[in-house]
Design a protein around this motif. Sequence first.
Motif, mmCIF file in Angstrom:
data_model
loop_
_atom_site.group_PDB
_atom_site.id
_atom_site.type_symbol
_atom_site.label_atom_id
_atom_site.label_comp_id
_atom_site.label_asym_id
_atom_site.label_seq_id
_atom_site.Cartn_x
_atom_site.Cartn_y
_atom_site.Cartn_z
ATOM 1 N N LYS A 29 0.825 -1.196 0.000
ATOM 2 C CA LYS A 29 0.000 0.000 0.000
ATOM 3 C C LYS A 29 0.867 1.257 0.000
ATOM 4 C CE LYS A 29 -4.432 -0.794 -0.147
ATOM 5 N NZ LYS A 29 -5.263 -0.168 -1.212
ATOM 6 N N ASN A 30 2.077 1.142 0.559
ATOM 7 C CA ASN A 30 2.990 2.266 0.628
ATOM 8 C C ASN A 30 3.698 2.498 -0.703
ATOM 9 O OD1 ASN A 30 4.063 4.397 2.090
ATOM 10 N ND2 ASN A 30 5.892 3.239 2.651
ATOM 11 N N PRO B 220 2.681 3.413 -4.488
ATOM 12 C CA PRO B 220 1.507 3.837 -5.242
ATOM 13 C C PRO B 220 1.347 3.066 -6.549
ATOM 14 C CG PRO B 220 3.270 5.435 -5.474
ATOM 15 C CD PRO B 220 3.719 4.461 -4.429
ATOM 16 N N LYS C 179 2.955 0.521 -11.060
ATOM 17 C CA LYS C 179 3.472 0.704 -9.703
ATOM 18 C C LYS C 179 4.771 1.496 -9.768
ATOM 19 C CE LYS C 179 5.286 -2.850 -7.485
ATOM 20 N NZ LYS C 179 5.363 -4.114 -6.726
ATOM 21 N N TYR D 181 -3.114 4.357 -3.024
ATOM 22 C CA TYR D 181 -1.916 4.619 -2.214
ATOM 23 C C TYR D 181 -2.300 4.930 -0.770
ATOM 24 C CZ TYR D 181 2.349 7.114 -0.706
ATOM 25 O OH TYR D 181 3.474 7.536 -0.046
ATOM 26 N N ALA E 285 2.938 10.509 -2.480
ATOM 27 C CA ALA E 285 2.748 10.160 -3.883
ATOM 28 C C ALA E 285 1.612 11.005 -4.441
ATOM 29 C CB ALA E 285 2.453 8.679 -4.055
ATOM 30 N N ALA F 146 6.457 9.888 -6.788
ATOM 31 C CA ALA F 146 6.450 9.199 -5.498
ATOM 32 C C ALA F 146 7.813 9.383 -4.837
ATOM 33 C CB ALA F 146 6.145 7.717 -5.682
#
Length: 569
Positions: A25-26, A28, A416, A450, A459, A559
């Motif tokens: 999840k960290n 993006p 990603k 994100y 991000a 990001a």
Amino acid sequence: MKKNQVALITVFMALFVFTGCNAQKNVPVYSSVVYQGNDKVYNENPLKADEFYNPILQGTYPDPAITRKGDDYYLVASSFAMFPGVPIFHSKDLVNWTQIGHVLDRKTQLKVHDTGISAGIYAPDIRYNPHNETFYMITTQFAGGIGNMVVKTKDPMKGWSDPIKLDFQGIDPAIFFDDDGKAYVVHNDAPNEGEELYQGHRVIKIWEYDVEKDQVVPGTDKIIVNGGVDLSEKPIWIEAPHIYKKDGLYYLMCAEGGTGGWHSEVIFVSENPMGPYQPAPSNPILSQRYLFKDRENKVDWAGHADLVVGPDDKYYGVFLGVRPNEEGRVNTGRETFILPVDWSGKFPVFENGLIPMEPKLKMPEGVENRTGEGGYFPNGNFTYTEDFSSEKLDYRWIGLRGPREDFMEFTKNGLKITPFEVNIKEVKPTSTLFHRQQHKDFSFTTTIDYQPGSEEDLAGITALQNERFNYVFGITKKDEKYYLVLERTEEGDSKILASKEIELKDDLQLRVTAEGDDYKFSYALNEGDFQNLGGTVSGDILSTNVAGGFTGNMIGLYATSANDAVPGK
């Protein structure tokens, strides 16, 4: 296995899954981007069947050079510290262009990892040598200790060699292959030591070039233009030279006046490639510098040109120009334009190149306008939609100072971007995927999944002119809460313009729009309506006029794990 061991393993697995999900999840994931241009000039000037729009490459594609082999045309442009470098386009007709890649697409060719965005690759020249059936791209790389360099290929569709460092100073080198197989290199340089006459005084030098050794021949260098057309008028920045041969004469065409408001194109002639060269009596042959300031659909700064014979056996010239907004600011950068060239007399002249330029041109006879269709580069007003479902990234997406592949990965949910511990304001490779601003009036919308882990994580998107002038609009975390922040950086000094706590339950949409000099940043939660954050902000810091340098505004999917845009700072 004992019950307590099973329980312990279960706990460890649960922790692994939990932390793994959080780690993902960290990072993006961008699932879509929609760029839409809506300039007034195109709405008010619809195309007829035999017309196409000028510029042919919108956005920061400056310093164009062009060559021809048979029915194939290849065009390159400057890329500075963008990675990959030197975008290369192919056409059969000078109207419909396809980007086939970049000339410099790997670290062994491009060493811009520690330089400002306006350093790196300047003014590439591309030429085909029929004597050895080889293409040459010669340029100056202001990075990595390289300087002037050349790369080669038999087929531009299949990649280029590593750089060969050339043993001379100066900038803007160009190569010329004569009918007899001999080769020459011309370039901009400083005057001889002690002979500098004024600020901006430059010269054009020529060298013989050894095609077998791929090196200039020592001791053959000669100054062929001192200062410019008329040294008594103290001309500045004679540069971007190209040599052409026609009817047994050698023509040297150069830019003069600097790349801003006094920019122009001038021409000289000689009976020998090594000179002496005499200026044409009616220079400049291309410029917009003498025209009234408030003309409609203004094109300015025209110059830095190159010539080629078109499919209709007439000459055409590609060159850079700018389209300022209503404040006179240049946010779209220096773009690639084209004009027919009348070479029926002794000297070439750009047709309508000394009067206000029109947004449309007549196509060469027999050509059909297919811009924006079937892989051809779009032109005029257009919408570009990217869902990152292909395993090959469109060539219009670029990185900064380093390869895109170092931080991006295609997934089933989108693209990603693994954050670098690098801030957008640092002179290092950033984990940012850029798209050029190509219109004065545009919108750029992305959908992002994100959840930042800390205030060091951010991000979102950035609008960047350079590392010292930019906007950042993204999601970060503070005190276990999620925030949207809008940060403005001017001359390296950053200020939070607005921030707002948000609930992240689903994908988030982020948008930047511009109407000339007025920019707005907005967001939408859970596919709801867009809400503005920070009001209307000025595009001044995204212009060449304010930020300096040689690039236009770049809009990036950004990001970082080195965020300093913290709410409340």
